[in-house]
Scaffold this active site. Sequence first.
Site, PDB file in Angstrom:
ATOM      1  N   SER A 266       0.787  -1.249   0.090  1.00 32.58           N
ATOM      2  CA  SER A 266       0.211   0.055   0.060  1.00 32.58           C
ATOM      3  C   SER A 266       0.800   1.476  -0.102  1.00 32.58           C
ATOM      4  O   SER A 266       2.072   1.290   0.255  1.00 32.58           O
ATOM      5  CB  SER A 266      -0.808  -0.024   1.086  1.00 32.58           C
ATOM      6  OG  SER A 266      -0.160   0.109   2.382  1.00 32.58           O
ATOM      7  N   GLN A 267       0.353   2.369  -0.308  1.00 30.49           N
ATOM      8  CA  GLN A 267       0.852   3.475  -0.252  1.00 30.49           C
ATOM      9  C   GLN A 267       1.520   3.954   0.950  1.00 30.49           C
ATOM     10  O   GLN A 267       2.546   4.635   1.321  1.00 30.49           O
ATOM     11  CB  GLN A 267       0.247   4.751  -1.025  1.00 30.49           C
ATOM     12  CG  GLN A 267       0.910   6.076  -1.248  1.00 30.49           C
ATOM     13  CD  GLN A 267       2.091   6.086  -2.131  1.00 30.49           C
ATOM     14  OE1 GLN A 267       1.939   5.203  -3.176  1.00 30.49           O
ATOM     15  NE2 GLN A 267       3.081   6.581  -1.755  1.00 30.49           N
ATOM     16  N   SER A 268       0.360   3.725   2.049  1.00 29.37           N
ATOM     17  CA  SER A 268       1.046   4.000   3.349  1.00 29.37           C
ATOM     18  C   SER A 268       2.432   3.252   3.854  1.00 29.37           C
ATOM     19  O   SER A 268       3.107   3.973   4.456  1.00 29.37           O
ATOM     20  CB  SER A 268      -0.036   4.171   4.169  1.00 29.37           C
ATOM     21  OG  SER A 268      -0.611   2.679   4.320  1.00 29.37           O
TER      22      SER A 268
END
Length: 622
Positions: free
Chosen positions: A233-235
Amino acid sequence: MFSLPPELLQSLTLRNAFSQVPELPPSRAESPQLAPGPTAASSRACNICLGASFLDVDEQRVHYRSDWHRYNVKIRLKGGEAVSEAEFAKLVDALEDSISGSASSSDESDSEQSDAVRDLLQKTKIASRSPSPSSEALSAPQTALTWFHSPPATQIGVEMQKGVGEGRKWAMFMVAGGHFAGLVVRVGKPEDAEEEVEDTTRRKKPKKPKPDTEVLLHKTFHRYTTRRKQGGSQSMNDNAKGNAKSAGAQLRRYGEQALREDIRNLLTDWAEEIDQCERIWIRASGSNRRIFLDYEGAIIPKGDERLRTFPFPTRRPTQSELTRCLAELTRVKVSHLTEDALRAQDEAYLASLPKPKPKPTPAPQPVLKVAEPKLSKEEELLHDKWFRLLEMVHKGRLDALKAFWEREGTNLGGIDASIPEWTDERYRTLLQLATQLGQEDITVWLLEEARADPTIEVPSSIAVEKLDEDAADAVPAQAGSRRVAFDLARSRAVRDIFRRSAGAHPEWWDWLGAGHIPSILSKEMEENREEKKKVRRKGLKDKVREREAKEKERESTASPVEEVVQPKPAPQPEPRTGPRKLGGSSGATEGVAGLTPEMRAKIERERRARAAEARMKALSRR
């Protein structure tokens, strides 16, 4: 799973680690303490609790809710043995806090019973069903599927769940890679379902019965949260590498926030149905799991006892995947194998397993190194003297050796003293060591001045040394035979030292016998040997001169007509470019091409003279 007929449930017995049908011990089955009940043909009985029989279904249901039955079920699942009702009562009385001693309120009766069963299970020490590593049996693989056996040849496998409440609704949620799927499903028929079916039998068009499971609510959606073909994920990427500033990263961050808000809004809308659910199944990673639990005003409290994870691998969150997982959790797996077939299947499985590792042998006790005794000052001084003496012999320092021996020779035991073993030298005496090392000056001093004994035997553990090529006068010792210092000499010069000493002092030792010397060497013999060498050299020189004279006569008597008749070879044109070699082309024939006969004869004489000089030098070396 929740709709199995009671007749089948009563006949089920839990299979043990390797699918063997457990047999009831005769001592327990025939125990006189059990209360006799009605006959088996006209009564119902509990296969778990020993001696429990019932006249009707209501009495059986009451028994199934009792602490006695619940305790026996859990104790059997842990590998223990069921107890009778009287034994269970004694166990309860033995507890420090009785079932009714913790509280007096009727509302807390259920929790009190649960506490009693839990305390009994904690107090009772049960041996694990799995065999110990030292036993020959191997434990079966741990899976979420539990198998029961129904005689004569029926097996049922289900996903075991702890406890059964009144509700029959489940909530199932999955989230991964920006995909979300959720549903609320009814997994048990309502209580009035059987009555409705009986009523519809009187009508002409019977009403279709309700299915065993029914999806009440469902929802799926997707948000862009992960990079294509890169995963994560981007996080997670921001936490690891810092916030990226690309347009795609901004879209993925927005997708994660939107996905989180959509899921929480959906949980708020389904809050009433979720509160009625018996189980809540969630498949989510660590970061995604906080979407459901870890926020203010969460519908599902953190630590809820209804929370479960899927006990098997799952695929991308979709409606069809949730349906498949629901079937895995609720549908019964059925097989029809006889007891003989089950045993054969178990034996084949056991044969396929790797053999148990042998018991690790206890590590050998470390051998304690015996501390070397501390040397006294006199011993340290003696060690130092021997090491200095051996170093002088190895390096051939004769002058220093003479001075040292005059001062310390007597203290070291004399010239024939054995070299101590703690010096790690292979040889026994200084004479043997100097002879093997080829130290000519030291060997002469040891034999002539120090009068070292050449007949002392060499240690048998030392291999036979290889003699050099000019050892014609030496008698090589054979392996395993007695050897002395002379046998260790590896050059003719060192052996001549022994032969000279034998010739000069024949009375000192048994040179030719115990000393292994083949013959003595006197001054007259050495002079004669030198005369023979000179005569040999002179003869060779005379032969060379005669050969050169004959060649000159042959060249001078050559016919001049032949020289005129023989055409001169035309000189080969030399290349104008490129490097040139002195003396013409390579090779003996091409080197004299184009020269007159006189020049060729002169070159030939020079070649032969150089060859003769080389032979003379070789003879002089001998």
